[in-house]
Design a protein around this motif. Structure first.
Motif, short mmCIF file in Angstrom:
data_model
loop_
_atom_site.label_atom_id
_atom_site.label_comp_id
_atom_site.label_asym_id
_atom_site.label_seq_id
_atom_site.Cartn_x
_atom_site.Cartn_y
_atom_site.Cartn_z
N PHE A 67 -3.78 3.02 4.18
CA PHE A 67 -4.39 1.77 3.70
C PHE A 67 -4.24 1.64 2.19
N ALA A 68 -4.43 2.73 1.47
CA ALA A 68 -4.29 2.70 0.01
C ALA A 68 -2.86 2.35 -0.39
N ALA A 69 -1.87 2.88 0.33
CA ALA A 69 -0.48 2.56 0.02
C ALA A 69 -0.21 1.08 0.22
N GLY A 82 7.14 0.91 0.64
CA GLY A 82 8.58 1.08 0.77
C GLY A 82 9.27 -0.12 1.40
N TYR A 83 8.50 -1.15 1.70
CA TYR A 83 9.07 -2.41 2.19
C TYR A 83 8.92 -3.44 1.06
N PRO A 84 10.01 -3.83 0.42
CA PRO A 84 9.93 -4.61 -0.82
C PRO A 84 9.11 -5.90 -0.74
N ILE A 85 9.24 -6.68 0.33
CA ILE A 85 8.52 -7.95 0.38
C ILE A 85 7.02 -7.70 0.51
N PHE A 124 2.10 -6.45 8.77
CA PHE A 124 2.50 -5.08 8.47
C PHE A 124 1.31 -4.13 8.59
N LEU A 125 0.17 -4.52 8.07
CA LEU A 125 -1.00 -3.64 8.13
C LEU A 125 -1.43 -3.39 9.57
N THR A 126 -1.46 -4.45 10.37
CA THR A 126 -2.00 -4.31 11.72
C THR A 126 -0.97 -3.86 12.74
N LYS A 127 0.27 -4.31 12.61
CA LYS A 127 1.27 -4.03 13.65
C LYS A 127 2.22 -2.89 13.29
N ASP A 128 2.39 -2.62 11.98
CA ASP A 128 3.23 -1.48 11.59
C ASP A 128 2.39 -0.25 11.28
N LEU A 129 1.27 -0.44 10.60
CA LEU A 129 0.40 0.70 10.28
C LEU A 129 -0.73 0.84 11.30
N HIS A 130 -0.93 -0.19 12.13
CA HIS A 130 -1.95 -0.18 13.18
C HIS A 130 -3.36 0.02 12.62
#
Length: 473
Positions: free
Chosen positions: A318-320, A327-330, A355-361
């Motif tokens: 979450f902090a990242a 690491g994903y520029p957009i 990204f937060l919900t579907k890539d990092l879950h």
């Protein structure tokens, strides 16, 4: 004496509570309540607090010029408001209180408590609609219920607007001799509430500024809005959201100005201007939903079954995300822009939320709170609606198997990487051909100043789909 209680409606024009209070010859005063502890509990961004108080300063001076004093009260929490208001009404001889309705559950409970406290002093309370073009409860299904799906709501909203129209309330005229106004910066209790916070010059306050932005947008960008609104490197949006959230301009003023600019009110996607009007209707939809479903104000999902999803609460991941180190520029450019300016383009809000919900879950509630703690236009209804839409837990949410690919989103909506290079300074010199997937190019240059992707999107996507499919078992 009549008292107007100003909240998220910090304007003279098209302010129903102010307009109704100023009807007749009875003296009128205004009130704004500063609640720093409550603001912090609601994750209100410091930049939004400063923006709001800067507008209070401007409005206080304008009201004073009309002979209307603006009283300031400081109460730490909403629970203290009824007693403080009762004391002020007693001291000032107030017989009637006017305010525009709040839609959030804590604010509604506060207002009910205020009504009860003032009733004991024979002070009548008048609650009006100042936050929507059409008030919650006005747009109904054929069976008389409020809508839970956007498209039929939009059709019914347009039909209702055609049938009854709306009124733009004029700003009040002078009601007496001009009064003195002490700037907020000179008031000790305001400094104590906000510490060392200062207003951001990127966001000038005032109704004149809000109308200027609106008029520039309508003259220069509204006709191309459908084609340009998704590109963050292009000035294709109105950037009015902070002014709408603070009530410096009303949604009715926006609709009226659009209609005046076009000479008609657009009714379908085929007509120029409709795409922007539709965004205003989305804003109305989320506000109506908040009234219909109070649990949305309580961190609950719109779709109850999704409460069982096994979200992550990983603090490091979450902090990242918060700091723009994914690491994903957009994604990183969007988050760094938010952290610096207090604002984020709507397309980028969808990308980073996905990204937060579907890539990092990670649970959407963490993202929702973080946005509120940073956004100058933080608005519970719109923010909650957007986050739940992205997470797949909300109204009209995209099917769970439709998941944004952050790389292709960047390639599509920032094709030359202009926005990315503005905010991710490590990539300022990278060729456009590599800006969305910079890691091989950086490796060839022997550079390690930009992080590697923290997840593999393809793998994370499969995991997200599995999470939602597990609800069907």
């Amino acid at each position: 004496m009549k008292l107007v209680w100003l909240r998220n409606d910090l304007r003279l024009a098209d302010n129903p509570a102010l307009r109704h209070a100023c009807a007749g010859d009875e003296p009128v005063a205004a009130l704004f309540i500063i609640s720093p502890t409550q603001w912090r509990q609601h994750k209100m961004a410091p930049i939004r607090q400063c923006f709001m108080l800067a507008q209070v300063d401007v409005l206080g001076r304008e009201l004073a010029a009309l002979g209307i004093p603006l009283h300031l009260l400081r109460v730490e929490t909403f629970a203290e408001a009824p007693a403080a208001l009762a004391d002020l009404c007693r001291e000032q001889g107030v017989t009637q209180l006017y305010a525009n309705q709040a839609i959030e559950i804590d604010e509604q409970r506060r207002d009910h408590a205020v009504s009860a406290a003032l009733a004991e002093q024979a002070v009548s309370c008048h609650w009006l609609n100042g936050c929507c073009v059409l008030p919650p409860g006005r747009v109904l299904t054929g069976s008389g219920e409020m809508f839970k799906v956007f498209t039929p709501f939009s059709r019914a909203w347009l039909k209702a607007l055609d049938e009854e129209g709306f009124v733009i309330h004029r700003a009040p005229t002078a009601r007496g001799e001009p009064l003195p106004w002490q700037p907020l910066a000179e008031r000790d209790f305001v400094d104590a509430a906000l510490g060392e916070l200062t207003a951001d010059p990127r966001w000038p306050v005032g109704e004149v500024e809000a109308l200027r932005r609106l008029n520039i947008f309508l003259e220069q960008a509204v006709l191309d809005y459908g084609e340009t609104r998704d590109f963050p490197a292009i000035a294709g949006t109105s950037v009015l959201s902070p002014y709408l959230a603070a009530g410096i301009i009303s949604p009715r003023q926006c609709v009226a100005a659009l209609q005046q600019r076009l000479g008609y009110r657009p009714q379908s996607k085929a007509q120029p201007g409709f795409v922007w009007l539709n965004e205003l209707i989305w804003r109305e939809f989320y506000r109506h939903l908040l009234v219909l479903i109070p649990t949305l104000s309580m961190n609950r999902p719109f779709k109850p079954e999704t409460a069982a999803l096994p979200w992550s609460w990983d603090p490091d991941a979450f902090a990242a995300w918060c700091e723009g180190r994914t690491g994903y520029p957009i994604v990183d450019a969007a988050m760094r822009c938010l952290n610096t300016t207090g604002w984020m383009h709507n397309r980028l809000r969808m990308i980073v939320a996905s990204f937060l919900t579907k890539d990092l879950h990670i649970h959407w509630r963490l993202g929702e709170d973080y946005f509120m703690s940073r956004l100058i236009d933080g608005d519970l209804a719109a923010n909650n609606g957007g986050w739940q839409w992205a997470a797949g837990t909300g109204a009209d949410a995209a099917p769970y198997f439709r998941i944004f690919n952050p790389t292709t989103q960047g390639q599509r909506f920032d094709p030359q990487g202009e926005f990315i290079r503005t905010w991710v300074t490590e990539l300022a010199d990278i060729p456009a051909a590599y800006v969305h997937q910079p890691h091989d190019w950086l490796r060839l240059k022997g550079r390690q100043d930009y992080p590697a992707p923290m997840v593999d999107h393809a793998v994370a996507r499969v995991r997200a789909i599995e999470m939602f499919r597990s609800l069907e078992k």
